[in-house]
Design a protein around this motif. Structure first.
Motif, PDB file in Angstrom:
ATOM      1  N   ASN A 100       0.810  -1.218   0.000  1.00 43.97           N
ATOM      2  CA  ASN A 100       0.000   0.000   0.000  1.00 43.97           C
ATOM      3  C   ASN A 100       0.841   1.265   0.000  1.00 43.97           C
ATOM      4  OD1 ASN A 100      -2.050  -1.722   2.333  1.00 43.97           O
ATOM      5  ND2 ASN A 100      -2.576  -1.337   0.200  1.00 43.97           N
ATOM      6  N   LEU A 101       2.169   1.112   0.115  1.00 44.35           N
ATOM      7  CA  LEU A 101       3.035   2.276   0.328  1.00 44.35           C
ATOM      8  C   LEU A 101       3.937   2.554  -0.867  1.00 44.35           C
ATOM      9  CD1 LEU A 101       4.189   1.485   3.976  1.00 44.35           C
ATOM     10  CD2 LEU A 101       2.150   2.748   3.232  1.00 44.35           C
ATOM     11  N   ILE A 102       4.302   3.818  -1.003  1.00 45.97           N
ATOM     12  CA  ILE A 102       5.302   4.259  -1.974  1.00 45.97           C
ATOM     13  C   ILE A 102       6.352   5.062  -1.210  1.00 45.97           C
ATOM     14  CG2 ILE A 102       5.746   5.670  -4.026  1.00 45.97           C
ATOM     15  CD1 ILE A 102       2.777   5.235  -4.779  1.00 45.97           C
ATOM     16  N   PHE A 103       7.610   4.717  -1.401  1.00 48.11           N
ATOM     17  CA  PHE A 103       8.705   5.456  -0.786  1.00 48.11           C
ATOM     18  C   PHE A 103       9.216   6.480  -1.789  1.00 48.11           C
ATOM     19  CE2 PHE A 103      10.366   2.171   2.527  1.00 48.11           C
ATOM     20  CZ  PHE A 103       9.093   2.088   3.056  1.00 48.11           C
ATOM     21  N   ALA A 104       9.308   7.728  -1.370  1.00 48.12           N
ATOM     22  CA  ALA A 104       9.831   8.799  -2.227  1.00 48.12           C
ATOM     23  C   ALA A 104      10.968   9.492  -1.485  1.00 48.12           C
ATOM     24  CB  ALA A 104       8.732   9.796  -2.575  1.00 48.12           C
ATOM     25  N   ILE A 105      12.187   9.390  -2.025  1.00 49.36           N
ATOM     26  CA  ILE A 105      13.383   9.980  -1.393  1.00 49.36           C
ATOM     27  C   ILE A 105      14.013  10.972  -2.355  1.00 49.36           C
ATOM     28  CG2 ILE A 105      15.665   9.506  -0.444  1.00 49.36           C
ATOM     29  CD1 ILE A 105      13.460   6.586  -0.538  1.00 49.36           C
ATOM     30  N   ASP A 106      14.349  12.141  -1.835  1.00 53.09           N
ATOM     31  CA  ASP A 106      14.999  13.179  -2.643  1.00 53.09           C
ATOM     32  C   ASP A 106      16.226  13.695  -1.910  1.00 53.09           C
ATOM     33  OD1 ASP A 106      13.080  13.710  -4.966  1.00 53.09           O
ATOM     34  OD2 ASP A 106      11.744  13.848  -3.240  1.00 53.09           O
ATOM     35  N   ILE A 107      17.263  13.980  -2.677  1.00 46.03           N
ATOM     36  CA  ILE A 107      18.466  14.634  -2.150  1.00 46.03           C
ATOM     37  C   ILE A 107      18.635  15.952  -2.890  1.00 46.03           C
ATOM     38  CG2 ILE A 107      20.955  14.484  -1.812  1.00 46.03           C
ATOM     39  CD1 ILE A 107      20.728  11.483  -1.822  1.00 46.03           C
ATOM     40  N   TYR A 108      18.653  17.047  -2.116  1.00 48.72           N
ATOM     41  CA  TYR A 108      18.756  18.389  -2.692  1.00 48.72           C
ATOM     42  C   TYR A 108      20.069  19.041  -2.287  1.00 48.72           C
ATOM     43  CZ  TYR A 108      13.670  18.239  -3.463  1.00 48.72           C
ATOM     44  OH  TYR A 108      12.397  17.897  -3.869  1.00 48.72           O
ATOM     45  N   ASN A 109      20.543  19.901  -3.150  1.00 46.35           N
ATOM     46  CA  ASN A 109      21.583  20.859  -2.807  1.00 46.35           C
ATOM     47  C   ASN A 109      20.954  22.235  -2.976  1.00 46.35           C
ATOM     48  OD1 ASN A 109      23.925  22.348  -2.394  1.00 46.35           O
ATOM     49  ND2 ASN A 109      24.530  22.185  -4.548  1.00 46.35           N
ATOM     50  N   ASN A 110      20.636  22.861  -1.823  1.00 53.42           N
ATOM     51  CA  ASN A 110      19.827  24.072  -1.853  1.00 53.42           C
ATOM     52  C   ASN A 110      18.520  23.766  -2.600  1.00 53.42           C
ATOM     53  OD1 ASN A 110      21.693  25.589  -0.381  1.00 53.42           O
ATOM     54  ND2 ASN A 110      22.879  26.008  -2.232  1.00 53.42           N
ATOM     55  N   LYS A 111      18.256  24.398  -3.729  1.00 52.27           N
ATOM     56  CA  LYS A 111      17.014  24.155  -4.455  1.00 52.27           C
ATOM     57  C   LYS A 111      17.182  23.176  -5.609  1.00 52.27           C
ATOM     58  CE  LYS A 111      15.040  28.698  -3.408  1.00 52.27           C
ATOM     59  NZ  LYS A 111      14.452  29.949  -3.989  1.00 52.27           N
ATOM     60  N   ASP A 158      31.900  20.089  -1.953  1.00 48.20           N
ATOM     61  CA  ASP A 158      31.347  21.328  -1.415  1.00 48.20           C
ATOM     62  C   ASP A 158      29.837  21.221  -1.199  1.00 48.20           C
ATOM     63  OD1 ASP A 158      31.077  21.069  -4.187  1.00 48.20           O
ATOM     64  OD2 ASP A 158      30.717  23.219  -4.435  1.00 48.20           O
ATOM     65  N   VAL A 159      29.214  20.239  -1.849  1.00 54.80           N
ATOM     66  CA  VAL A 159      27.760  20.077  -1.742  1.00 54.80           C
ATOM     67  C   VAL A 159      27.368  19.416  -0.427  1.00 54.80           C
ATOM     68  CG1 VAL A 159      25.790  18.818  -2.742  1.00 54.80           C
ATOM     69  CG2 VAL A 159      27.377  20.047  -4.225  1.00 54.80           C
ATOM     70  N   VAL A 160      28.238  18.578   0.085  1.00 50.49           N
ATOM     71  CA  VAL A 160      27.906  17.759   1.254  1.00 50.49           C
ATOM     72  C   VAL A 160      27.434  18.600   2.439  1.00 50.49           C
ATOM     73  CG1 VAL A 160      28.883  16.221   2.991  1.00 50.49           C
ATOM     74  CG2 VAL A 160      29.395  15.852   0.581  1.00 50.49           C
ATOM     75  N   ASP A 161      27.999  19.785   2.604  1.00 53.61           N
ATOM     76  CA  ASP A 161      27.624  20.624   3.738  1.00 53.61           C
ATOM     77  C   ASP A 161      26.259  21.276   3.573  1.00 53.61           C
ATOM     78  OD1 ASP A 161      29.992  20.126   5.089  1.00 53.61           O
ATOM     79  OD2 ASP A 161      31.044  21.749   4.049  1.00 53.61           O
ATOM     80  N   ASN A 162      25.677  21.208   2.389  1.00 50.50           N
ATOM     81  CA  ASN A 162      24.408  21.896   2.133  1.00 50.50           C
ATOM     82  C   ASN A 162      23.308  20.951   1.664  1.00 50.50           C
ATOM     83  OD1 ASN A 162      25.414  24.723   2.486  1.00 50.50           O
ATOM     84  ND2 ASN A 162      26.752  24.100   0.796  1.00 50.50           N
ATOM     85  N   LEU A 163      23.400  19.699   2.074  1.00 46.66           N
ATOM     86  CA  LEU A 163      22.420  18.725   1.619  1.00 46.66           C
ATOM     87  C   LEU A 163      21.086  18.864   2.356  1.00 46.66           C
ATOM     88  CD1 LEU A 163      24.431  15.386   1.264  1.00 46.66           C
ATOM     89  CD2 LEU A 163      23.641  16.908  -0.548  1.00 46.66           C
ATOM     90  N   ARG A 164      20.029  18.518   1.653  1.00 51.63           N
ATOM     91  CA  ARG A 164      18.719  18.349   2.261  1.00 51.63           C
ATOM     92  C   ARG A 164      18.199  16.982   1.829  1.00 51.63           C
ATOM     93  NH1 ARG A 164      13.063  21.629   1.006  1.00 51.63           N
ATOM     94  NH2 ARG A 164      11.768  20.460   2.509  1.00 51.63           N
ATOM     95  N   ILE A 165      17.910  16.120   2.803  1.00 51.66           N
ATOM     96  CA  ILE A 165      17.430  14.764   2.532  1.00 51.66           C
ATOM     97  C   ILE A 165      15.973  14.670   2.966  1.00 51.66           C
ATOM     98  CG2 ILE A 165      17.805  12.307   2.949  1.00 51.66           C
ATOM     99  CD1 ILE A 165      20.223  13.509   1.729  1.00 51.66           C
ATOM    100  N   THR A 166      15.089  14.258   2.070  1.00 53.47           N
ATOM    101  CA  THR A 166      13.687  14.052   2.431  1.00 53.47           C
ATOM    102  C   THR A 166      13.284  12.622   2.107  1.00 53.47           C
ATOM    103  OG1 THR A 166      12.774  14.741   0.280  1.00 53.47           O
ATOM    104  CG2 THR A 166      13.145  16.461   1.929  1.00 53.47           C
ATOM    105  N   TRP A 167      12.474  12.066   2.995  1.00 48.98           N
ATOM    106  CA  TRP A 167      11.917  10.723   2.777  1.00 48.98           C
ATOM    107  C   TRP A 167      10.445  10.790   3.137  1.00 48.98           C
ATOM    108  CZ3 TRP A 167      12.944   6.047   6.531  1.00 48.98           C
ATOM    109  CH2 TRP A 167      12.144   4.966   6.141  1.00 48.98           C
ATOM    110  N   ASN A 168       9.597  10.616   2.132  1.00 43.76           N
ATOM    111  CA  ASN A 168       8.151  10.615   2.339  1.00 43.76           C
ATOM    112  C   ASN A 168       7.575   9.243   2.036  1.00 43.76           C
ATOM    113  OD1 ASN A 168       7.568  13.484   2.956  1.00 43.76           O
ATOM    114  ND2 ASN A 168       8.395  13.827   0.915  1.00 43.76           N
ATOM    115  N   VAL A 169       6.595   8.843   2.849  1.00 39.47           N
ATOM    116  CA  VAL A 169       5.852   7.609   2.591  1.00 39.47           C
ATOM    117  C   VAL A 169       4.459   8.015   2.117  1.00 39.47           C
ATOM    118  CG1 VAL A 169       4.870   5.512   3.582  1.00 39.47           C
ATOM    119  CG2 VAL A 169       7.149   6.274   4.282  1.00 39.47           C
TER     120      VAL A 169
END
Length: 252
Positions: free
Chosen positions: A100-111, A147-158
Motif C-alpha cells: 500500500n506504500l510508496i517510498f519517495a526519497i529526494d536529495i537536494y543541494n539548496n534548491k 562542497d555540496v555535502v555541507d548543504n544537503l537536504r534529505i527528504t523521505w516521504n511515505v
C-alpha cells in the motif's frame, strides 16, 4: 456413622491442624474452595505470612503501612500481577501492507534536486528478519561534490497508494555524518502517534544511509538504505510494528 454426623463440618481444631500441613499456595487455595468455613481457615495470616514473605517480600512489607491487609490478599495481588505480566497479547494485524506504500526519497543541494528515488513497497526486498529496513537500488552512480555535502537536504516521504495521504519520515538539512569510502548517515526522530501517550516522542528514529565513495575529488553515491530504529534497543523494528505506526498518519 449417622447421616446427621456425616453432614457436619470437621471441628475447627481439626481444620487448623490440617491447614498447618499445607505449606504451599496452590494447595491452600484449593482447600479454601471446599466451603466457607474452610475458606476462612485456609486464609489465616499465620499460614500465608511465610509464603508471601518468601515469594513477594516487598508486598509482604506493605503490612507496615496498613495492618488490616491480610497476607492472603497481598499474595493474591502479587500472583495476579505476575500473571498479567506473563500474558502475551497478540498484536492487532496492521491494516496497511507494504504494497500500500510508496517510498519517495529526494536529495537536494539548496534548491537543486541531485537524486530522486520512488519505489513501491511491493518492489522492496524483505530480508529473513522481516525488519523495516530496505536497500534501494541506484541504477547509476550519482556524484555529489565535496562542497555540496555541507548543504544537503534529505527528504523521505511515505505515500499511501492512490496518493490519498503522505507522511514525512524525514526532512534533514546539513552534512549529516559522512565517512568517505563508507557511508553517509542521516536520522530523524519520529513523532508520537498520539493515540496511546501524551509524549511528543515515539521512541522511533527514521534512518537513511548513503553508500558513498570518493572518486577524483567527488563523492559518489552507490547505494541507499532506509529503515526505522527503536531508540530503546537500537534495533530495526518489525515491519508490522512500522505499519501499525504509519497507519495512524496515513489512514486518518
Amino acid at each position: 456413622m449417622s447421616e446427621k454426623y456425616s453432614r457436619c463440618s470437621p471441628p475447627w481444631q481439626v481444620m487448623v491442624l490440617v491447614a498447618n500441613h499445607l505449606d504451599d499456595a496452590k494447595t491452600l487455595a484449593l482447600a479454601a474452595c471446599v466451603c466457607k468455613s474452610w475458606c476462612i481457615c485456609m486464609s489465616s495470616d499465620h499460614l500465608w505470612k511465610p509464603i508471601c514473605a518468601a515469594i513477594y517480600p516487598s508486598l509482604s512489607n506493605l503490612r507496615t503501612a496498613d495492618a488490616t491487609l491480610s497476607y492472603h490478599k497481598l499474595y493474591t495481588l502479587g500472583y495476579l500481577s505476575d500473571k498479567r505480566r506473563l500474558q502475551i497479547q497478540k498484536p492487532i494485524k496492521p491494516r496497511l501492507s507494504l504494497g500500500n506504500l510508496i517510498f519517495a526519497i529526494d536529495i537536494y543541494n539548496n534548491k537543486s534536486c541531485l537524486l530522486t528515488i520512488v519505489k513501491s513497497g511491493a518492489e522492496l526486498g524483505v530480508d529473513n528478519r522481516c525488519v523495516f529496513r530496505f536497500d534501494l537500488e541506484i541504477n547509476d552512480d550519482k556524484l555529489l561534490g565535496i562542497d555540496v555535502v555541507d548543504n544537503l537536504r534529505i527528504t523521505w516521504n511515505v505515500v499511501l497508494d492512490g496518493f490519498k495521504s503522505v507522511f514525512s519520515m524525514m526532512d534533514c538539512r546539513g552534512k549529516g555524518n559522512f565517512v568517505l569510502g563508507l557511508e553517509g548517515w542521516f536520522s530523524k526522530e519520529l513523532p508520537s502517534s498520539g493515540c496511546c501517550t501524551s509524549s511528543e516522542a515515539s521512541g522511533l528514529v527514521a534512518e537513511l544511509r548513503l553508500g558513498v565513495k570518493e572518486n577524483g575529488g567527488k563523492i559518489m553515491v552507490e547505494k541507499m538504505s532506509v529503515g526505522v530504529l527503536s531508540i530503546v534497543s537500537w534495533r530495526y523494528i518489525w515491519i508490522d510494528d512500522a505499519l501499525r505506526y504509519l497507519e495512524h498518519f496515513l489512514l486518518q
